[in-house]
Scaffold this motif. Structure first.
Motif, PDB file in Angstrom:
ATOM      1  N   PRO A   1       0.810  -1.220   0.000  1.00  0.00           N
ATOM      2  CA  PRO A   1       0.000   0.000   0.000  1.00  0.00           C
ATOM      3  C   PRO A   1       0.852   1.283   0.000  1.00  0.00           C
ATOM      4  O   PRO A   1       0.465   2.279  -0.598  1.00  0.00           O
ATOM      5  CB  PRO A   1      -0.823  -0.127   1.283  1.00  0.00           C
ATOM      6  CG  PRO A   1      -0.964  -1.612   1.466  1.00  0.00           C
ATOM      7  CD  PRO A   1       0.365  -2.171   1.016  1.00  0.00           C
TER       8      PRO A   1
ATOM      9  N   GLY B   1      -2.755  -1.872   9.201  1.00  0.00           N
ATOM     10  CA  GLY B   1      -2.771  -2.870   8.132  1.00  0.00           C
ATOM     11  C   GLY B   1      -1.400  -3.455   7.848  1.00  0.00           C
ATOM     12  O   GLY B   1      -1.220  -4.205   6.889  1.00  0.00           O
TER      13      GLY B   1
ATOM     14  N   GLN C   1      -1.467   3.555   5.095  1.00  0.00           N
ATOM     15  CA  GLN C   1      -2.070   2.844   6.215  1.00  0.00           C
ATOM     16  C   GLN C   1      -3.565   2.630   5.994  1.00  0.00           C
ATOM     17  O   GLN C   1      -4.223   3.425   5.340  1.00  0.00           O
ATOM     18  CB  GLN C   1      -1.837   3.607   7.518  1.00  0.00           C
ATOM     19  CG  GLN C   1      -0.372   3.698   7.880  1.00  0.00           C
ATOM     20  CD  GLN C   1      -0.134   4.497   9.150  1.00  0.00           C
ATOM     21  OE1 GLN C   1      -1.038   5.043   9.755  1.00  0.00           O
ATOM     22  NE2 GLN C   1       1.128   4.567   9.537  1.00  0.00           N
ATOM     23  N   ARG C   2      -4.074   1.545   6.560  1.00  0.00           N
ATOM     24  CA  ARG C   2      -5.498   1.215   6.448  1.00  0.00           C
ATOM     25  C   ARG C   2      -6.356   2.361   6.976  1.00  0.00           C
ATOM     26  O   ARG C   2      -7.356   2.746   6.370  1.00  0.00           O
ATOM     27  CB  ARG C   2      -5.780  -0.062   7.234  1.00  0.00           C
ATOM     28  CG  ARG C   2      -7.210  -0.530   7.149  1.00  0.00           C
ATOM     29  CD  ARG C   2      -7.405  -1.832   7.894  1.00  0.00           C
ATOM     30  NE  ARG C   2      -6.703  -2.905   7.185  1.00  0.00           N
ATOM     31  CZ  ARG C   2      -6.190  -3.987   7.751  1.00  0.00           C
ATOM     32  NH1 ARG C   2      -6.288  -4.143   9.061  1.00  0.00           N
ATOM     33  NH2 ARG C   2      -5.602  -4.903   7.041  1.00  0.00           N
ATOM     34  N   LYS C   3      -5.990   2.899   8.136  1.00  0.00           N
ATOM     35  CA  LYS C   3      -6.680   4.057   8.721  1.00  0.00           C
ATOM     36  C   LYS C   3      -5.651   5.158   8.878  1.00  0.00           C
ATOM     37  O   LYS C   3      -4.624   4.960   9.519  1.00  0.00           O
ATOM     38  CB  LYS C   3      -7.274   3.682  10.077  1.00  0.00           C
ATOM     39  CG  LYS C   3      -7.995   4.828  10.734  1.00  0.00           C
ATOM     40  CD  LYS C   3      -8.576   4.437  12.076  1.00  0.00           C
ATOM     41  CE  LYS C   3      -9.277   5.641  12.679  1.00  0.00           C
ATOM     42  NZ  LYS C   3      -9.670   5.395  14.054  1.00  0.00           N
TER      43      LYS C   3
END
Length: 166
Positions: free
Chosen positions: A14, A105, A116-118
């Motif tokens: 990501p 993540g 990052q996921r959040k």
């Protein structure tokens, strides 16, 4: 010219996908991760032949109940009191590793401040601005990205503050 990440080299993490998507120039550095090495960051610096003050580790802390990302040189350690102040809080403690992994993540030792996921509030140690480029995790153990600290700060909306101790 931005370096396009290649799936075989970068694994399309990501972090590298996020950098490529916005056209930020970066270089990927891959190395063989040794699970027995006592420090992920020091291992990265040694493997890449880069000074530990230019390789930054990503740590997740709890500042007054809110997860916050701290990015500091592997040559030093995080000053939790300074992080709390920089983040506008009163108290900081290291976050539970399982919560940090679930929220970002990424796995410990491979947490990147990017992709990052959040998206979490981020504080980048002010020493980053003394370097033309710095290295941070690309989102997995054994993979780093090198980029301008100004680009990292812009992408993460980081606050620059002296949060590292020697």
């Amino acid at each position: 010219m931005p370096k396009k990440s290649k799936k075989p080299q970068s694994g399309g993490t990501p972090a590298t996908v996020a950098l490529t998507a916005v056209g930020v120039p970066f270089t990927v550095h891959a190395y063989d991760h040794d699970p027995s090495h006592p420090s992920y960051g020091e291992e990265a610096a040694e493997a890449m032949g880069v000074s530990p003050d230019r390789v930054f580790k990503t740590l997740v802390a709890d500042v007054d109940g809110a997860l916050t990302v701290a990015v500091v040189p592997v040559a030093g350690s995080l000053d939790l009191k300074a992080l709390a102040t920089a983040a506008g809080g009163k108290r900081a403690a290291m976050a539970d590793p399982v919560l940090a992994e679930r929220t970002t993540g990424y796995v410990r030792g491979g947490i990147s401040p990017l992709g990052q996921r959040k998206k979490l509030p981020t504080v980048l140690d002010a020493s980053a601005s003394t370097h033309a480029t710095i290295c941070v995790s690309a989102g997995r153990r054994g993979l780093e990205v090198e980029l301008a600290p100004t680009d990292l700060a812009d992408l993460t909306k980081a606050v620059l503050a002296p949060i590292a101790r020697a």
